[in-house]
Design an enzyme around this catalytic site. Structure first.
Site, PDB file in Angstrom:
ATOM      1  N   LYS A 266      -3.771  15.111  -9.346  1.00 46.11           N
ATOM      2  CA  LYS A 266      -3.075  14.922 -10.616  1.00 46.11           C
ATOM      3  C   LYS A 266      -2.329  16.190 -11.036  1.00 46.11           C
ATOM      4  O   LYS A 266      -1.262  16.100 -11.659  1.00 46.11           O
ATOM      5  CB  LYS A 266      -4.057  14.476 -11.695  1.00 46.11           C
ATOM      6  CG  LYS A 266      -4.660  13.091 -11.434  1.00 46.11           C
ATOM      7  CD  LYS A 266      -3.565  12.041 -11.241  1.00 46.11           C
ATOM      8  CE  LYS A 266      -4.128  10.649 -11.022  1.00 46.11           C
ATOM      9  NZ  LYS A 266      -3.072   9.630 -10.855  1.00 46.11           N
TER      10      LYS A 266
ATOM     11  N   THR B 293     -10.622   1.175 -17.551  1.00 45.44           N
ATOM     12  CA  THR B 293     -10.045   0.407 -16.450  1.00 45.44           C
ATOM     13  C   THR B 293     -11.090   0.254 -15.345  1.00 45.44           C
ATOM     14  O   THR B 293     -12.126   0.928 -15.363  1.00 45.44           O
ATOM     15  CB  THR B 293      -8.798   1.098 -15.869  1.00 45.44           C
ATOM     16  OG1 THR B 293      -9.206   2.309 -15.208  1.00 45.44           O
ATOM     17  CG2 THR B 293      -7.788   1.427 -16.956  1.00 45.44           C
TER      18      THR B 293
ATOM     19  N   TYR C 180      -9.682  14.707  -7.115  1.00 45.82           N
ATOM     20  CA  TYR C 180      -8.835  13.904  -7.993  1.00 45.82           C
ATOM     21  C   TYR C 180      -7.981  14.803  -8.879  1.00 45.82           C
ATOM     22  O   TYR C 180      -6.769  14.575  -9.047  1.00 45.82           O
ATOM     23  CB  TYR C 180      -9.730  12.998  -8.850  1.00 45.82           C
ATOM     24  CG  TYR C 180      -8.988  12.079  -9.787  1.00 45.82           C
ATOM     25  CD1 TYR C 180      -8.488  10.864  -9.350  1.00 45.82           C
ATOM     26  CD2 TYR C 180      -8.805  12.425 -11.130  1.00 45.82           C
ATOM     27  CE1 TYR C 180      -7.823  10.003 -10.215  1.00 45.82           C
ATOM     28  CE2 TYR C 180      -8.144  11.579 -12.002  1.00 45.82           C
ATOM     29  CZ  TYR C 180      -7.657  10.365 -11.544  1.00 45.82           C
ATOM     30  OH  TYR C 180      -7.000   9.531 -12.411  1.00 45.82           O
TER      31      TYR C 180
ATOM     32  N   ASP D  24       0.871  -1.160   0.000  1.00 45.25           N
ATOM     33  CA  ASP D  24       0.000   0.000   0.000  1.00 45.25           C
ATOM     34  C   ASP D  24       0.914   1.218   0.000  1.00 45.25           C
ATOM     35  O   ASP D  24       1.649   1.446   0.967  1.00 45.25           O
ATOM     36  CB  ASP D  24      -0.893  -0.012   1.258  1.00 45.25           C
ATOM     37  CG  ASP D  24      -1.880   1.140   1.287  1.00 45.25           C
ATOM     38  OD1 ASP D  24      -1.682   2.132   0.553  1.00 45.25           O
ATOM     39  OD2 ASP D  24      -2.847   1.064   2.066  1.00 45.25           O
ATOM     40  N   VAL D  25       0.892   1.998  -1.086  1.00 41.91           N
ATOM     41  CA  VAL D  25       1.842   3.104  -1.215  1.00 41.91           C
ATOM     42  C   VAL D  25       1.601   4.217  -0.198  1.00 41.91           C
ATOM     43  O   VAL D  25       2.439   5.114  -0.051  1.00 41.91           O
ATOM     44  CB  VAL D  25       1.822   3.701  -2.640  1.00 41.91           C
ATOM     45  CG1 VAL D  25       2.291   2.676  -3.656  1.00 41.91           C
ATOM     46  CG2 VAL D  25       0.449   4.261  -2.992  1.00 41.91           C
TER      47      VAL D  25
END
Length: 243
Positions: free
Chosen positions: A153, A186, A149, A62-63
């Site tokens: 980004k 995805t 989000y 888990d990053v």
């Protein structure tokens, strides 16, 4: 430049977010081009199913866990670090975005990139390697992915620009590239408030399309640096109109 068989022979690559989608496709593609690949994701079982009989080192990670990330990226050298771990939330409009959802987006999409890069930097410097961050066109142009989000980004794009400048000034040879795709077919699409209709899916970018760009960047010689690549589905999006 066409990425040919064996183009990554002898290279060491690490890919995050490799349980599905872009991360999984990239791990498989880099392996097939000859790289020694370590694939990292929260769901190791999904990775094992997705890579099939490929000789890829699969590790659960888990990053958002900084200590675990540091341990997973304790390599002598890393030629290519592909950061594809990411998430979005269903209730993403500003009026409905909870503090918990905001924090979840930041911890995975932005903090996770920092954890990985800071842990891998010595190994990247040893190899004069490249970091490829899978961003999003929404980091530059507004769309329906939500302000939380989009903020993450935009953040990774700014992070990559600043890190690339520092590494250039330090003479380490480490390069940073951001791939900014439009809509990709995805599993993350299932988190959309309105899931795209089935007839749109074939018109979207596919995970393999983005994986090929990541492989292209990973295969570039050290003298070549491509800071940013934007890629959009021809029939669905254009810059300035990405929704």
């Amino acid at each position: 430049m066409i990425v040919t068989d064996g183009a990554l022979s002898g290279r060491v690559a690490v890919v995050t977010g490799a349980s599905s989608g872009i991360g999984l496709a990239t791990a498989n593609r880099l392996h097939d081009l000859g790289a020694s690949v370590t694939a990292l994701a929260r769901r190791r079982e999904a990775m094992a199913e997705g890579v099939g009989d490929r000789d890829i080192d699969l590790r659960a990670l888990d990053v958002t866990d900084r200590e675990a990330t540091a341990a997973a990226l304790d390599h002598e050298r890393i030629d290519a670090l592909i950061l594809a771990a990411g998430t979005n939330v269903k209730d993403r409009v500003l009026a409905g975005l909870s503090p918990e959802s905001w924090n979840a987006l930041m911890r995975t999409n932005l903090d996770g990139v920092y954890h990985c890069v800071s842990a891998a930097l010595p190994a990247l410097r040893a190899a004069q390697g490249i970091v490829v961050i899978v961003g999003s066109v929404s980091g530059s142009w507004p769309d329906v992915s939500g302000p939380g989000y989009q903020a993450t980004k935009a953040g990774v794009l700014a992070f990559a620009r600043g890190a690339a400048l520092e590494e250039f000034d330090a003479g380490t040879g480490v390069r940073f590239s951001v791939v900014a795709p439009g809509v990709v077919d995805t599993p993350i699409l299932e988190n959309r408030p309105n899931v795209p209709p089935p007839e749109q899916r074939p018109l979207m970018l596919q995970a393999d399309d983005v994986a090929e760009l990541c492989a292209f960047l990973a295969a570039l010689p050290p003298r070549v640096h491509v800071p940013e690549l934007t890629v959009l589905p021809t029939q669905l999006q254009a810059l300035g109109r990405t929704s």
